[in-house]
Design a protein around this motif. Structure first.
Motif, PDB file in Angstrom:
ATOM      1  N   ARG A  80       0.523  -1.326   0.153  1.00 53.26           N
ATOM      2  CA  ARG A  80       0.137  -0.316  -0.198  1.00 53.26           C
ATOM      3  C   ARG A  80       1.036   1.688  -0.243  1.00 53.26           C
ATOM      4  O   ARG A  80       0.798   1.826  -0.487  1.00 53.26           O
ATOM      5  CB  ARG A  80      -1.153  -0.228   1.154  1.00 53.26           C
ATOM      6  N   TYR A  84       0.693   4.461  -2.297  1.00 50.62           N
ATOM      7  CA  TYR A  84       0.557   5.704  -2.254  1.00 50.62           C
ATOM      8  C   TYR A  84       1.509   6.306  -3.239  1.00 50.62           C
ATOM      9  O   TYR A  84       1.346   7.380  -3.464  1.00 50.62           O
ATOM     10  CB  TYR A  84      -0.793   5.327  -0.811  1.00 50.62           C
ATOM     11  N   GLY A 109      -8.427   6.525   9.185  1.00 46.40           N
ATOM     12  CA  GLY A 109      -8.401   5.245   8.606  1.00 46.40           C
ATOM     13  C   GLY A 109      -6.629   4.616   8.569  1.00 46.40           C
ATOM     14  O   GLY A 109      -6.572   3.970   7.663  1.00 46.40           O
ATOM     15  N   SER A 114       0.658   2.852   6.448  1.00 49.51           N
ATOM     16  CA  SER A 114       0.764   3.124   4.871  1.00 49.51           C
ATOM     17  C   SER A 114       0.821   4.006   4.131  1.00 49.51           C
ATOM     18  O   SER A 114       1.698   4.465   3.371  1.00 49.51           O
ATOM     19  CB  SER A 114      -0.532   2.305   3.662  1.00 49.51           C
ATOM     20  N   GLU A 115       0.221   4.788   5.070  1.00 52.70           N
ATOM     21  CA  GLU A 115      -0.520   6.541   4.352  1.00 52.70           C
ATOM     22  C   GLU A 115       0.888   7.473   4.696  1.00 52.70           C
ATOM     23  O   GLU A 115       1.634   8.029   4.348  1.00 52.70           O
ATOM     24  CB  GLU A 115      -1.438   7.087   5.323  1.00 52.70           C
ATOM     25  N   ASP A 237      -7.237   7.085  13.490  1.00 56.27           N
ATOM     26  CA  ASP A 237      -7.945   5.328  13.779  1.00 56.27           C
ATOM     27  C   ASP A 237      -9.044   5.887  14.846  1.00 56.27           C
ATOM     28  O   ASP A 237      -8.685   6.393  15.694  1.00 56.27           O
ATOM     29  CB  ASP A 237      -6.828   4.798  13.349  1.00 56.27           C
ATOM     30  N   TYR A 238      -9.971   4.199  14.621  1.00 58.09           N
ATOM     31  CA  TYR A 238     -10.751   4.129  15.799  1.00 58.09           C
ATOM     32  C   TYR A 238      -9.878   3.209  16.653  1.00 58.09           C
ATOM     33  O   TYR A 238     -10.309   2.481  18.027  1.00 58.09           O
ATOM     34  CB  TYR A 238     -11.810   3.482  15.488  1.00 58.09           C
ATOM     35  N   ASN A 271     -13.834   6.251  16.598  1.00 59.48           N
ATOM     36  CA  ASN A 271     -14.475   6.087  15.851  1.00 59.48           C
ATOM     37  C   ASN A 271     -14.716   7.105  14.742  1.00 59.48           C
ATOM     38  O   ASN A 271     -15.740   8.141  15.226  1.00 59.48           O
ATOM     39  CB  ASN A 271     -15.919   5.212  15.890  1.00 59.48           C
ATOM     40  N   VAL A 272     -14.656   7.321  13.779  1.00 58.40           N
ATOM     41  CA  VAL A 272     -14.929   8.666  12.601  1.00 58.40           C
ATOM     42  C   VAL A 272     -15.988   8.134  12.184  1.00 58.40           C
ATOM     43  O   VAL A 272     -16.808   9.785  11.990  1.00 58.40           O
ATOM     44  CB  VAL A 272     -14.076   7.992  10.958  1.00 58.40           C
ATOM     45  N   MET A 292      -9.076   5.715   2.675  1.00 55.54           N
ATOM     46  CA  MET A 292      -7.429   4.562   2.092  1.00 55.54           C
ATOM     47  C   MET A 292      -7.795   3.148   2.290  1.00 55.54           C
ATOM     48  O   MET A 292      -7.260   3.300   3.348  1.00 55.54           O
ATOM     49  CB  MET A 292      -6.033   4.840   1.720  1.00 55.54           C
ATOM     50  N   PHE A 293      -8.468   3.031   1.572  1.00 53.77           N
ATOM     51  CA  PHE A 293      -9.275   1.539   1.873  1.00 53.77           C
ATOM     52  C   PHE A 293     -10.005   1.348   3.441  1.00 53.77           C
ATOM     53  O   PHE A 293     -10.495   0.667   4.064  1.00 53.77           O
ATOM     54  CB  PHE A 293      -7.701   0.083   1.224  1.00 53.77           C
ATOM     55  N   GLU A 297     -15.445  -0.580   4.322  1.00 49.27           N
ATOM     56  CA  GLU A 297     -15.467  -0.438   6.029  1.00 49.27           C
ATOM     57  C   GLU A 297     -16.365  -0.117   6.210  1.00 49.27           C
ATOM     58  O   GLU A 297     -16.897  -0.521   6.575  1.00 49.27           O
ATOM     59  CB  GLU A 297     -14.123  -1.248   6.692  1.00 49.27           C
TER      60      GLU A 297
HETATM   61  C1  LIG Z   1      -7.926  -1.544   5.530  1.00 48.04           C
HETATM   62  S1  LIG Z   1      -7.729  -0.728   6.691  1.00 48.04           S
HETATM   63  C2  LIG Z   1      -6.631   0.217   5.863  1.00 48.04           C
HETATM   64  C3  LIG Z   1      -5.479   0.683   6.587  1.00 48.04           C
HETATM   65  C4  LIG Z   1      -4.947   1.362   5.771  1.00 48.04           C
HETATM   66  N1  LIG Z   1      -5.641   3.038   5.515  1.00 48.04           N
HETATM   67  C5  LIG Z   1      -3.813   1.199   4.763  1.00 48.04           C
HETATM   68  O1  LIG Z   1      -4.735   1.885   3.254  1.00 48.04           O
HETATM   69  O2  LIG Z   1      -3.295   0.203   4.238  1.00 48.04           O
HETATM   70  C6  LIG Z   1      -8.488   0.403   7.470  1.00 48.04           C
HETATM   71  C7  LIG Z   1      -8.739   0.482   8.634  1.00 48.04           C
HETATM   72  O3  LIG Z   1      -9.137   1.418   9.084  1.00 48.04           O
HETATM   73  C8  LIG Z   1     -10.007   1.511  10.868  1.00 48.04           C
HETATM   74  N2  LIG Z   1     -10.551   1.447  10.762  1.00 48.04           N
HETATM   75  C9  LIG Z   1     -12.114   1.103  10.400  1.00 48.04           C
HETATM   76  N3  LIG Z   1     -12.745   1.316  10.638  1.00 48.04           N
HETATM   77  C10 LIG Z   1     -12.821   2.523  11.320  1.00 48.04           C
HETATM   78  C11 LIG Z   1     -13.615   3.377  11.932  1.00 48.04           C
HETATM   79  N4  LIG Z   1     -14.891   3.403  12.600  1.00 48.04           N
HETATM   80  N5  LIG Z   1     -13.439   4.492  12.720  1.00 48.04           N
HETATM   81  C12 LIG Z   1     -11.859   4.811  12.177  1.00 48.04           C
HETATM   82  N6  LIG Z   1     -10.984   4.009  12.224  1.00 48.04           N
HETATM   83  C13 LIG Z   1     -11.466   3.198  11.181  1.00 48.04           C
HETATM   84  C14 LIG Z   1      -8.983   0.899  11.019  1.00 48.04           C
HETATM   85  O4  LIG Z   1      -8.340   0.281  12.221  1.00 48.04           O
HETATM   86  C15 LIG Z   1      -8.055  -0.166  10.162  1.00 48.04           C
HETATM   87  O5  LIG Z   1      -6.573   0.714  10.440  1.00 48.04           O
END
Ligand SMILES: C[S@@+](CC[C@H](N)C(=O)[O-])C[C@H]1O[C@@H](n2cnc3c(N)ncnc32)[C@H](O)[C@@H]1O
Length: 389
Positions: A80, A84, A109, A114-115, A237-238, A271-272, A292-293, A297
């Protein structure tokens, strides 16, 4: 006798940081940051557990267990980060933000790092201090130049082509990328997006907008001299990823030669979907917000995520950008009534967002020449860059 200053050579400057292979250097940064994870006896079993939770789309089970985090980062951050890095290099609108000014990037998140790695590596190409040096050297052959003005960085915002040569271009999928020439709005076909009831469900957001008109970027920032080229990266991040991010920042500063005058790292845990007041304030100050990714979710809770997106867009300052990257496959499907959409379609139809760049499906393929302790995955993803009107 006065010593003649060396002519500035951007390729040499990049080589001083990256050596001959920026991709390998980036992977080495991730490997060094994650070295404790690689020594875990349970690494492989934890990775299998993470994969099976992903298969079940049980994201909380992946991320809410602190034992999973170092393994997740070691496994998923390297490809990732490379993706990026190249993404930023390919888009002048993103590189311009990295030249500072100062600027703030809010990454939703982004705890896995990665970012942080990808963006900081791209920052090495966008070093305004190096460009200032170049301008100074050039200016010596001309008449007097106001060097103070140059040092303030106001004249050196153009993204230099020499200093930005991606090592590889990856864009091979069926649908060609489109540079949007206009707002990308005004489609007659709304794809039924009105059914997503963004407007109905986001009455709160609309109220917020009226009460608090989003500031323009110039109103928000004052360009101080001490941090005039500083880029602040906020990792939201959460879960608390500090055991991963703290050593990673240390390695990045050392290996990418980014001092505190150039890079500021902050974290925001929460939690966003709760959209705290402190996060809203960060959104109002951000030049760029990245998803990003993480968006698909979040869309597991469709209603809250639609509300969140509307509130974020309302709070963004006019002229700020939003970058969204996620799987180009069925993981990004969004069921609305009988129909299935891709998650970006919701954003594409938001009135306040202009599409600056769109690509519905592209591949990032890791170069075969690089090495890393684990197999690196190629990534098929969509890209959207939006601008808040
Ligand atoms: C699939 S990972 C992607 C990580 C990163 N953005 C990347 O591209 O490698 C999802 C990330 O979002 C965070 N996440 C999931 N749900 C979230 C929420 N409701 N609020 C904030 N962060 C969240 C997870 O802890 C994780 O770090």
């Amino acid at each position: 006798m006065d010593k003649k200053p060396d002519a500035y050579d951007p390729k040499k400057a990049l080589r001083m940081v990256f050596g001959n292979n920026p991709d390998q250097h980036i992977l080495n940064v991730v490997r060094e940051s994650c070295r404790e994870a690689f020594s875990l006896p349970s690494f492989n079993t934890t990775l299998q557990t993470i994969k099976s939770h992903f298969y079940d789309r049980n994201y909380d089970a992946v991320f809410q267990n602190p034992e999973h985090l170092p393994v997740y980062s070691a496994r998923y951050a390297p490809s990732r980060a490379l993706c990026y890095y190249h993404l930023f290099l390919e888009h002048p609108v993103l590189m311009k933000i990295l030249e500072g000014g100062p600027s703030t990037i809010l990454c939703i998140g982004s705890g896995a790092g990665s970012e942080l790695v990808g963006i900081t590596a791209a920052m090495v190409h966008a070093n305004p201090a190096l460009k200032i040096k170049k301008k100074k050297v050039i200016s010596k052959t001309k008449d007097k130049v106001d060097l103070q003005e140059e040092e303030d960085g106001q004249q050196v915002v153009e993204h230099g082509s020499e200093a930005c040569t991606p090592t590889e271009s990856v864009n091979e999928e069926a649908q060609p990328p489109q540079e949007a020439t206009s707002s990308g709005k005004g489609h007659d076909n709304t794809l039924g997006m009105e059914k997503l009831s963004v407007t109905e469900d986001t009455a709160d957001a609309a109220t917020t907008t009226e009460e608090l008109p989003p500031p323009t970027k110039s109103a928000v920032k004052k360009k101080g001299r001490s941090n005039r080229h500083q880029v602040t990266i906020v990792m939201q991040d959460y879960v608390d990823w500090s055991p991963i991010l703290t050593p990673m920042e240390e390695v990045i500063r050392r290996q990418m030669a980014l001092g505190s005058e150039r890079l500021k790292c902050e974290t925001e845990v929460g939690n966003v979907l709760d959209l705290s007041q402190s996060l809203l304030e960060r959104i109002a100050r951000a030049d760029l917000i990245t998803f990003m990714f993480v968006l698909n979710e979040l869309f597991q809770d469709k209603k809250r995520t639609m509300l969140l997106v509307a509130k974020i867009v309302a709070a963004m300052p006019s002229g700020a950008h939003m970058l969204v990257v996620d799987s180009a496959g069925s993981f990004s499907n969004l069921q609305v009534g009988e129909r299935v959409y891709m998650v970006y379609m919701l954003l594409d139809h938001l009135r306040d967002l202009e599409i600056v760049y769109q690509d519905d499906s592209t591949w990032y393929r890791c170069p075969p020449t690089v090495t890393y302790p684990l197999k690196l995955e190629n990534m098929r993803h969509f890209i959207r860059i939006y601008k808040k009107l």
